[in-house]
Design a protein around this motif. Structure first.
Motif, PDB file in Angstrom:
ATOM      1  N   VAL A  52      13.742 -17.862  22.877  1.00 19.32           N
ATOM      2  CA  VAL A  52      14.752 -18.643  22.157  1.00 19.32           C
ATOM      3  C   VAL A  52      14.893 -18.108  20.731  1.00 19.32           C
ATOM      4  N   ASP A  53      13.762 -17.919  20.044  1.00 20.47           N
ATOM      5  CA  ASP A  53      13.738 -17.456  18.663  1.00 20.47           C
ATOM      6  C   ASP A  53      14.389 -16.073  18.546  1.00 20.47           C
TER       7      ASP A  53
ATOM      8  N   GLY B 148      16.177 -14.337  20.726  1.00 21.96           N
ATOM      9  CA  GLY B 148      17.552 -14.307  21.219  1.00 21.96           C
ATOM     10  C   GLY B 148      18.537 -14.793  20.173  1.00 21.96           C
ATOM     11  N   LEU B 149      18.199 -15.906  19.536  1.00 27.98           N
ATOM     12  CA  LEU B 149      19.072 -16.445  18.498  1.00 27.98           C
ATOM     13  C   LEU B 149      19.087 -15.529  17.269  1.00 27.98           C
ATOM     14  N   TYR B 150      17.923 -15.001  16.905  1.00 26.35           N
ATOM     15  CA  TYR B 150      17.804 -14.078  15.774  1.00 26.35           C
ATOM     16  C   TYR B 150      18.701 -12.858  15.981  1.00 26.35           C
TER      17      TYR B 150
ATOM     18  N   LEU C  58      21.186 -12.491  18.079  1.00 24.86           N
ATOM     19  CA  LEU C  58      22.586 -12.913  18.157  1.00 24.86           C
ATOM     20  C   LEU C  58      23.175 -13.135  16.764  1.00 24.86           C
ATOM     21  N   LEU C  59      22.462 -13.890  15.948  1.00 24.86           N
ATOM     22  CA  LEU C  59      22.960 -14.182  14.602  1.00 24.86           C
ATOM     23  C   LEU C  59      23.084 -12.916  13.751  1.00 24.86           C
TER      24      LEU C  59
ATOM     25  N   ALA D  31      19.170 -15.217   9.306  1.00 29.33           N
ATOM     26  CA  ALA D  31      19.146 -15.245  10.771  1.00 29.33           C
ATOM     27  C   ALA D  31      17.744 -15.573  11.279  1.00 29.33           C
TER      28      ALA D  31
ATOM     29  N   SER E  86      16.573 -18.962  13.353  1.00 32.06           N
ATOM     30  CA  SER E  86      15.965 -18.797  14.679  1.00 32.06           C
ATOM     31  C   SER E  86      14.537 -19.344  14.700  1.00 32.06           C
TER      32      SER E  86
ATOM     33  N   VAL F  32      14.690 -23.190  15.212  1.00 29.36           N
ATOM     34  CA  VAL F  32      15.034 -23.537  16.595  1.00 29.36           C
ATOM     35  C   VAL F  32      13.869 -23.203  17.536  1.00 29.36           C
TER      36      VAL F  32
END
Length: 163
Positions: free
Chosen positions: A55-56, A58-60, A62-63, A74, A78, A81
């Protein structure tokens, strides 16, 4: 005001000195009373950490790579979350702990500490590693690994022993 009020009741006013519990599902008391052996806790912590790291990161990624958010911002977003995901899973599954205001407050302090460690290490790694394709994941792994060790030790030894 009784501290054993059901979790589903509306929170009281802060002026009454009773802070509301964080928004979490209650833990079945029969399950909570069954001890979880250290080995099982470690395996569950690693599984939870792996999921939270996905999750961390992936969001990092992506951002940073897709949206164009600055690398430190970013990573900060992340981290929040990812660690929220980890706390909720660890509380219910790894350590089987009921909701607790003192535990939640301790987790906030721990996560603030590991936030500084993780974002700081990630920033250092990003600035010292060569501008190669592996720089982003390598910095993430070093920062995440360090934070994971800190988190497990403090959560097992302190936070999930609180009531």
């Amino acid at each position: 005001m009784s501290s054993d009020r059901p979790h589903s009741e509306e929170p009281t006013h802060h002026l009454e000195g009773d802070l509301p519990l964080p928004a979490e599902l209650p833990l079945d008391s029969a399950v909570a009373q069954q001890p979880v052996p250290l080995g099982t806790q470690m395996v569950r912590f690693v599984v939870t950490g792996g999921l939270s790291a996905i999750v961390d990161f992936g969001l990092y990624a992506l951002l940073y790579a897709v949206v164009g958010v600055h690398v430190d911002i970013a990573k900060a977003i992340s981290f929040v979350v990812g660690t929220t995901t980890a706390y909720l899973l660890n509380r219910r599954w790894t350590f089987r702990a009921p909701p607790s205001r003192s535990r939640f407050a301790a987790v906030v302090v721990l996560y603030a500490t590991t936030f500084a460690v993780q974002v700081g290490l990630n920033s250092i790694m990003y600035s010292v590693l060569p501008d190669e394709w592996w720089r982003l994941p390598a910095g993430f792994v070093v920062a995440q690994g360090t934070a994971t060790v800190i988190n497990f030790v403090v959560q097992r030894a302190v936070i999930f022993k609180l009531r």
